[in-house]
Design a protein around this motif. Structure first.
Motif, PDB file in Angstrom:
ATOM      1  N   THR A  64       0.842  -1.178   0.000  1.00  0.00           N
ATOM      2  CA  THR A  64       0.000   0.000   0.000  1.00  0.00           C
ATOM      3  C   THR A  64       0.883   1.235   0.000  1.00  0.00           C
ATOM      4  O   THR A  64       2.075   1.183   0.276  1.00  0.00           O
ATOM      5  N   ASP A  65       0.270   2.382  -0.328  1.00  0.00           N
ATOM      6  CA  ASP A  65       1.035   3.623  -0.363  1.00  0.00           C
ATOM      7  C   ASP A  65       1.668   3.926   0.981  1.00  0.00           C
ATOM      8  O   ASP A  65       2.784   4.456   1.061  1.00  0.00           O
TER       9      ASP A  65
ATOM     10  N   SER B 297      13.136   4.365   0.285  1.00  0.00           N
ATOM     11  CA  SER B 297      13.938   3.331  -0.379  1.00  0.00           C
ATOM     12  C   SER B 297      13.251   2.767  -1.616  1.00  0.00           C
ATOM     13  O   SER B 297      13.880   2.079  -2.410  1.00  0.00           O
ATOM     14  N   ASP B 298      11.946   3.043  -1.779  1.00  0.00           N
ATOM     15  CA  ASP B 298      11.221   2.581  -2.957  1.00  0.00           C
ATOM     16  C   ASP B 298      11.410   3.508  -4.150  1.00  0.00           C
ATOM     17  O   ASP B 298      10.879   3.239  -5.225  1.00  0.00           O
TER      18      ASP B 298
ATOM     19  N   VAL C 251      16.551   2.684  -5.541  1.00  0.00           N
ATOM     20  CA  VAL C 251      17.850   3.235  -5.141  1.00  0.00           C
ATOM     21  C   VAL C 251      18.663   2.265  -4.296  1.00  0.00           C
ATOM     22  O   VAL C 251      19.880   2.437  -4.153  1.00  0.00           O
ATOM     23  N   ASN C 252      18.017   1.244  -3.737  1.00  0.00           N
ATOM     24  CA  ASN C 252      18.729   0.195  -3.002  1.00  0.00           C
ATOM     25  C   ASN C 252      19.004  -1.021  -3.875  1.00  0.00           C
ATOM     26  O   ASN C 252      19.409  -2.066  -3.370  1.00  0.00           O
ATOM     27  N   TYR C 253      18.775  -0.897  -5.163  1.00  0.00           N
ATOM     28  CA  TYR C 253      18.995  -1.946  -6.155  1.00  0.00           C
ATOM     29  C   TYR C 253      18.084  -3.161  -5.935  1.00  0.00           C
ATOM     30  O   TYR C 253      18.424  -4.277  -6.338  1.00  0.00           O
ATOM     31  N   GLN C 254      16.955  -2.931  -5.311  1.00  0.00           N
ATOM     32  CA  GLN C 254      15.916  -3.949  -5.297  1.00  0.00           C
ATOM     33  C   GLN C 254      15.167  -3.856  -6.626  1.00  0.00           C
ATOM     34  O   GLN C 254      14.934  -2.757  -7.149  1.00  0.00           O
TER      35      GLN C 254
END
Length: 279
Positions: A20-21, A27-28, A257-260
């Motif tokens: 959810t928002d 980090s997203d 930005v966390n390379y997820q």
């Protein structure tokens, strides 16, 4: 029935994992995205010059997305590898306002492909990620391409975060193997065996970073799989394609930005008009 159940389970599983928002954090934030589109000439029984028209209708949406850094066409861009088919395909491709990389499929390879200085195998880098495009010979990665892949993986910088490998055929698939529930576009095209599990998987699974393999040989008819998604070891196997008219789709990949990495199926067929988050 098995194909329909497989598709339904993927949708249910993906919907249950959507955040959810309120759960999202800084980090997203997306670092960059790309799309991968398979079988872009469309339906093999009713093909046309140029790209599959329902896909071309998505170009305004793609061009308006400022997070998309590039696109990859994962094979079978043209129905026949002739001058007229390639010329008409590039009239459409040139409407996309971002770099486009081409991974050739069995319909694409030949004189006209080479005449345009398109490459059968190559690599490029972006934001500490490595992108490798290969064109297997009869589903096998061998010879110069295998040496090229070895060189890419051996020289992988230690600070790199992810490896993406693009192919047309689902080289990890076999009709009686672990992923046999996938229905590829044309099963007689399968040569009987591939060297993926013996020669390629050990190289990729030994890497210290995640790997995604993205193929495009699905989705051309209603009786084949519209997409697939599986994971094993550090490797995610994905396929996506179009032409059926019902479950047409392309794959959007977001790297934060966390390379997820997030994988989204973007549907534009008559029965698949919303995004499906795969992980």
């Amino acid at each position: 029935m098995r194909h329909a159940l497989f598709f339904l389970l993927l949708i249910l599983a993906s919907c249950s994992e959507k955040a959810t928002d309120s759960e999202k954090s800084e980090s997203d934030e997306i670092l960059f995205s790309f799309f991968a589109a398979g079988h872009t000439y469309g339906n093999p029984m009713h093909h046309q010059y140029g790209l599959y028209p329902p896909f071309v209708m998505q170009f305004d949406q793609l061009n308006a997305d400022n997070k998309l850094a590039f696109g990859v066409f994962t094979g079978d861009i043209v129905a026949k590898p002739t001058l007229a088919y390639w010329d008409s395909a590039f009239i459409d491709i040139d409407e996309l306002q971002m770099p486009i990389h081409i991974t050739p499929g069995n319909h694409d390879r030949g004189f006209e492909f080479e005449k345009r200085n398109l490459e059968y195998y190559y690599a490029f880098e972006k934001e500490q990620c490595l992108f490798i495009s290969l064109s297997p010979t009869n589903w096998n990665i061998e010879g110069e391409q295998l040496a090229f892949l070895d060189s890419c993986l051996t020289n992988l910088p230690t600070d790199y975060k992810h490896v993406f490998l693009f192919v047309h055929e689902l080289i990890w698939w076999s009709p009686d193997g672990e992923y046999s529930e996938i229905k590829i576009n044309y099963e007689p095209h399968y040569p009987g065996s591939t060297n993926y599990w013996s020669d390629i998987h050990p190289k990729l699974s030994n890497l210290s970073v995640p790997v995604s393999i993205i193929a495009g040989d699905v989705g051309c008819r209603t009786d084949v799989s519209p997409f697939s998604f599986h994971s094993k070891d550090n490797i995610t196997f994905l396929s996506s394609g179009m032409g059926s008219g019902t479950h047409d789709n392309y794959l959007r990949v977001d790297i934060n930005v966390n390379y997820q990495v997030k994988y989204n199926i973007v549907g534009f067929g008559t029965e698949n008009n919303s995004n499906i988050l795969l992980n």
